[in-house]
Design a protein around this motif. Structure first.
Motif, PDB file in Angstrom:
ATOM      1  N   HIS A 118      -2.534  10.559   9.864  1.00  0.00           N
ATOM      2  CA  HIS A 118      -1.710  10.644   8.652  1.00  0.00           C
ATOM      3  C   HIS A 118      -2.352   9.788   7.577  1.00  0.00           C
ATOM      4  CE1 HIS A 118       1.781  11.003   6.059  1.00  0.00           C
ATOM      5  NE2 HIS A 118       1.739   9.696   5.879  1.00  0.00           N
ATOM      6  N   GLU A 174      -1.916   8.641   3.516  1.00  0.00           N
ATOM      7  CA  GLU A 174      -1.108   8.607   2.300  1.00  0.00           C
ATOM      8  C   GLU A 174      -1.909   7.896   1.214  1.00  0.00           C
ATOM      9  OE1 GLU A 174       3.263   7.058   0.664  1.00  0.00           O
ATOM     10  OE2 GLU A 174       2.662   6.709   2.750  1.00  0.00           O
ATOM     11  N   ARG A 175      -2.168   8.624   0.136  1.00  0.00           N
ATOM     12  CA  ARG A 175      -2.958   8.069  -0.961  1.00  0.00           C
ATOM     13  C   ARG A 175      -2.027   7.645  -2.087  1.00  0.00           C
ATOM     14  NH1 ARG A 175      -8.139   8.237  -1.694  1.00  0.00           N
ATOM     15  NH2 ARG A 175      -8.317   9.755  -0.001  1.00  0.00           N
ATOM     16  N   HIS A 176      -2.228   6.432  -2.591  1.00  0.00           N
ATOM     17  CA  HIS A 176      -1.365   5.887  -3.627  1.00  0.00           C
ATOM     18  C   HIS A 176      -2.018   6.010  -4.999  1.00  0.00           C
ATOM     19  CE1 HIS A 176       0.976   4.414  -0.272  1.00  0.00           C
ATOM     20  NE2 HIS A 176      -0.107   3.825   0.211  1.00  0.00           N
TER      21      HIS A 176
END
Length: 295
Positions: A95, A97-99
């Motif tokens: 998984h 998740e790019r901010h």
């Protein structure tokens, strides 16, 4: 050729901004960093991590700054993010998740793997082939890296799926360079072309009227090394977006390289570009024909 093998893990949680060709690595024995030679010493963080730059490939920039002037900028993010996500997924992160600030959070927190390195660059980044899982030898020792082992690295994988440009430096032997070149040419020659090759205009040419031509999400997809030089040039004098002085700017940068199959060393990337109508820029040789000097 022989390369130093270091076993450890990849971990990007904690503020790292991995892109498609750079990410943090933590050796099982952080003292192994002292075994890495090169142009500058590797200085790890408190947890032992240091940056690894993938050998032989260059992916679109997600956040580039020369550190002297101009803001941080990026290339079209579609392929930049695809390359970064492909790198992490291949290594075993399930998984991602790019901010907004380009930091990344992953599950799991880290994955095991290994690097095969010739040494560090002038910025203290370890230049390496990157593998996943159990290494093919003992950590802290040099092993022979042949074509079969190279094909098992993420360096080869990113070229094979068309998400990286082959970008070669003189220390990489011609046989290994040939394997990476073949993977890139197969991706570019596929019908339709794979990944970024469907939109690449490095040799075809791009009309540059302002910075947006190469940084907007709908901007031109070009060789990252050319992008970095062009970004630095346009940011040096933001009030002047003309390409008239770009060849002189490239000459001043002093990049040294060979154009294959020749052996003569050339200085200055102005020998690799052509500007027509004052605005349209193209490279005169495809990237796989260029070998830059890494000394």
């Amino acid at each position: 050729m022989s390369m130093l093998l270091i076993r450890g893990s990849f971990r990007v949680n904690g503020g790292a901004k991995p892109d498609g060709d750079t990410l943090p690595f933590i050796p099982e024995d952080p003292g192994d960093w002292k075994l890495v030679g090169g142009r500058a010493p590797i200085v790890p963080k408190a947890d032992g991590r240091a940056g690894v730059r993938l050998e032989g490939v260059d992916t679109l920039e997600t956040h580039y700054s020369n550190g002297s002037y101009g803001p941080e900028r990026h290339q079209p993010l579609k392929f930049a993010h695809r390359a970064a996500d492909e790198l992490l997924t291949w290594l075993g992160f399930t998984h991602i998740e790019r901010h907004a600030d380009e930091t990344v959070t992953t599950t799991p927190d880290s994955v095991p793997g290994f690097i095969l390195t010739r040494g560090a660059d002038a910025y203290g980044r370890c230049i390496a082939l990157v593998g996943r899982g159990f290494p093919p030898g003992c950590s802290g020792y040099e092993i022979r890296v042949g074509e079969d082992l190279l094909r098992k690295t993420v360096n080869h994988h990113l070229l094979a799926v068309g998400l990286a440009y082959p970008t070669f430096y003189s220390g990489l032997p011609s046989d290994l360079r040939g394997v990476l070149k073949a993977a890139a040419l197969q991706a570019r020659g596929a019908v339709p072309p794979k990944g970024l090759w469907a939109e690449d205009v490095t040799v075809e040419g791009v009309k540059v009227t302002d910075m947006c031509a190469i940084t907007a999400d709908a901007g031109a997809v070009i060789l990252p090394k050319l992008f970095r030089r062009l970004k630095d040039y346009l940011d040096y004098d933001p009030g002047n977006q003309s390409l008239a002085w770009f060849p002189a700017f490239l000459a001043g940068a002093g990049d040294k390289f060979r154009i294959l199959p020749g052996d003569d060393e050339v200085t200055g990337m102005h020998h690799l570009i052509e500007i027509t109508d004052g605005q349209t820029l193209r490279m005169t040789h495809p990237c796989e024909q260029i070998v830059f000097d890494d000394k």
